[in-house]
Enzyme design. Structure first.
Site, mmCIF file in Angstrom:
data_model
loop_
_atom_site.group_PDB
_atom_site.id
_atom_site.type_symbol
_atom_site.label_atom_id
_atom_site.label_comp_id
_atom_site.label_asym_id
_atom_site.label_seq_id
_atom_site.Cartn_x
_atom_site.Cartn_y
_atom_site.Cartn_z
ATOM 1 N N TYR A 54 -10.878 0.441 10.868
ATOM 2 C CA TYR A 54 -12.128 0.872 10.227
ATOM 3 C C TYR A 54 -12.559 -0.032 9.082
ATOM 4 O O TYR A 54 -13.582 0.213 8.456
ATOM 5 C CB TYR A 54 -12.020 2.317 9.726
ATOM 6 N N LYS A 55 -11.814 -1.107 8.822
ATOM 7 C CA LYS A 55 -12.212 -2.047 7.770
ATOM 8 C C LYS A 55 -13.022 -3.181 8.411
ATOM 9 O O LYS A 55 -14.156 -2.981 8.827
ATOM 10 C CB LYS A 55 -10.986 -2.537 7.021
ATOM 11 N N ASP A 113 1.833 -5.313 8.166
ATOM 12 C CA ASP A 113 0.656 -4.460 8.046
ATOM 13 C C ASP A 113 -0.561 -5.379 7.933
ATOM 14 O O ASP A 113 -0.699 -6.122 6.957
ATOM 15 C CB ASP A 113 0.784 -3.563 6.814
ATOM 16 N N ARG A 119 -13.065 -4.305 -6.895
ATOM 17 C CA ARG A 119 -12.828 -4.992 -5.623
ATOM 18 C C ARG A 119 -14.152 -5.251 -4.903
ATOM 19 O O ARG A 119 -14.986 -4.347 -4.782
ATOM 20 C CB ARG A 119 -11.920 -4.167 -4.710
ATOM 21 N N PHE A 124 0.865 -1.169 0.000
ATOM 22 C CA PHE A 124 0.000 0.000 0.000
ATOM 23 C C PHE A 124 0.906 1.224 0.000
ATOM 24 O O PHE A 124 1.886 1.279 0.746
ATOM 25 C CB PHE A 124 -0.905 -0.007 1.240
#
Length: 404
Positions: free
Chosen positions: A230-231, A205, A380, A136
């Site tokens: 928050y995912k 990560d 996605r 990322f």
């Protein structure tokens, strides 16, 4: 044998209904604020709102802040919340209590972890930070900054090759557990062991794996790990991230961002810094109490959930979705870039779509199927096992077929 064609639209709808009826996690969906007419498949970017969050946050604002005010640091447990909530996350990533602290953003925690990892390596000939080549972007930016500050250089290596690339010059490695673009799950145990054999620590990560599958930080001897909340953990937009510091490394964890909150005696106001014991030395400044306690309430949905059941449903959902796509979407219009084999798959399916992926995503949203895309051509679909259904998967594939 049934006369129903399982690959026909009606057969897939019926199969989805059977799978949902047999789902041991099906009751969890009611704990989230979701629209019946929408298939929300973007939990890998922003998890759905747990219903318990709003009343909890209202109480924090009206009573703890509004009435108790500064007394809440002690009486409401605000001061200890970063470690208390950290232990709750620790259970979901395979960390025993006393190793996870919540606070700051993922980016800030990546910086702390990478610089601390280089310092743990001890300098000398170790002047190279290995970075997942498909990382990322923020992780890459932060690692590059950490390299400049520590006199190291960056070497980008495919995640699967990092273990083999580690050697006597390796100061640290930074790896994404799940590739944010393709959904590929990387080999955490094998990579960690190989980098350790070369004498260096690893920073993982976990943004796209925590809450979607078992991680096993303690079991696999991980040194340092970071992740957002928050995912799949459903903490809300911008909810604070977390930092895992393996217990045996805590006395040597040297944060590049020491603050009064990470001081051994924070209210002593000493001009000299003495780090706190335990994961508190990963703190920096005053905790983000409102968002931290919203996250705390969101984590209630996990109290009676086992990660093995979550992983089993995640794989079943993504398998079923891929099968629906193969049966319903015209041949050649999309191509899965997500691994078919279970050990290499996270909890999302990414489809390469040459026909203007951004416009296709927008058309799906207008029809009640919410996913997202990554430039230039990847659709996605993130499957959150606590609230997504097999009916969501069938509807998404069927709507994608109609759009294309």
């Amino acid at each position: 044998m049934s006369d129903v064609d399982a690959t026909a639209p009606s057969g897939l709808v019926a199969e989805a209904a059977r799978l949902d009826a047999a789902d041991e996690l099906r009751a969890k969906r009611a704990a989230f604020a979701l629209d019946d007419g929408v298939a929300y498949l973007d939990g890998n970017s922003l998890g759905a709102l747990p219903r318990a969050v709003a009343p909890r946050l209202a109480d924090v604002v009206a009573r703890e802040w509004g009435e108790l005010r500064i007394r809440s640091w002690e009486e409401s447990g605000w001061w200890a919340a970063p470690e208390r909530v950290g232990d709750r996350i620790g259970r979901l990533v395979g960390a025993a209590p006393g190793q996870v602290v919540v606070g700051d953003s993922t980016s800030v925690n990546v910086f702390k972890a990478v610089v601390a990892a280089v310092r743990l390596a001890g300098g000398g000939p170790r002047d190279e930070i290995l970075v997942d080549a498909a990382t990322f972007p923020t992780d890459g930016y932060v690692a590059a900054s950490a390299a400049r500050l520590t006199g190291c250089r960056i070497r980008a290596v495919p995640a699967g090759d990092i273990g083999a690339a580690a050697g006597p010059r390796t100061a640290a490695a930074v790896v994404n557990h799940v590739d944010y673009r393709t959904g590929r799950l990387h080999d955490l145990p094998g990579t960690t062991a190989a980098v350790h054999a070369a004498g260096a620590p690893v920073v993982w990560d976990l943004c796209h794996s925590a809450g979607a599958l078992p991680v096993g930080l303690d079991e696999h001897g991980v040194d340092l790990a970071v992740g957002c909340t928050y995912k799949y953990l459903n903490g809300g937009p911008g909810s604070p991230a977390y930092l895992y510091i393996r217990r045996g490394l805590q006395p040597r964890f040297d944060s590049p961002l020491p603050g009064w909150n990470s001081h051994a005696d924070p209210f002593g106001m000493s001009p000299a810094f003495t780090p706190a014991d335990g994961p508190a030395r990963g703190r920096t400044g005053t905790p983000e109490i409102l968002s931290l306690l919203a996250l705390d309430a969101a984590l209630d949905v996990w109290d009676d959930v086992g990660l093995a059941a979550v992983r089993a449903k995640s794989l079943a959902l993504t398998d079923f979705f891929l099968r629906c796509v193969a049966a319903l979407v015209p041949e050649g219009r999309v191509e899965s870039v997500t691994p078919a084999d279970h050990p290499a798959r996270g909890s999302q399916v990414s489809l390469r779509c040459p026909s203007d992926a951004e416009a296709v995503t927008a058309a799906l949203v207008r029809r009640g199927v919410v996913g997202d895309f990554r430039r230039p051509d990847v659709l996605r679909f993130g499957f959150a096992p606590l609230y997504n259904t097999f009916a969501d998967a069938e509807r998404a594939a069927r709507t994608l077929a109609e759009v294309l």
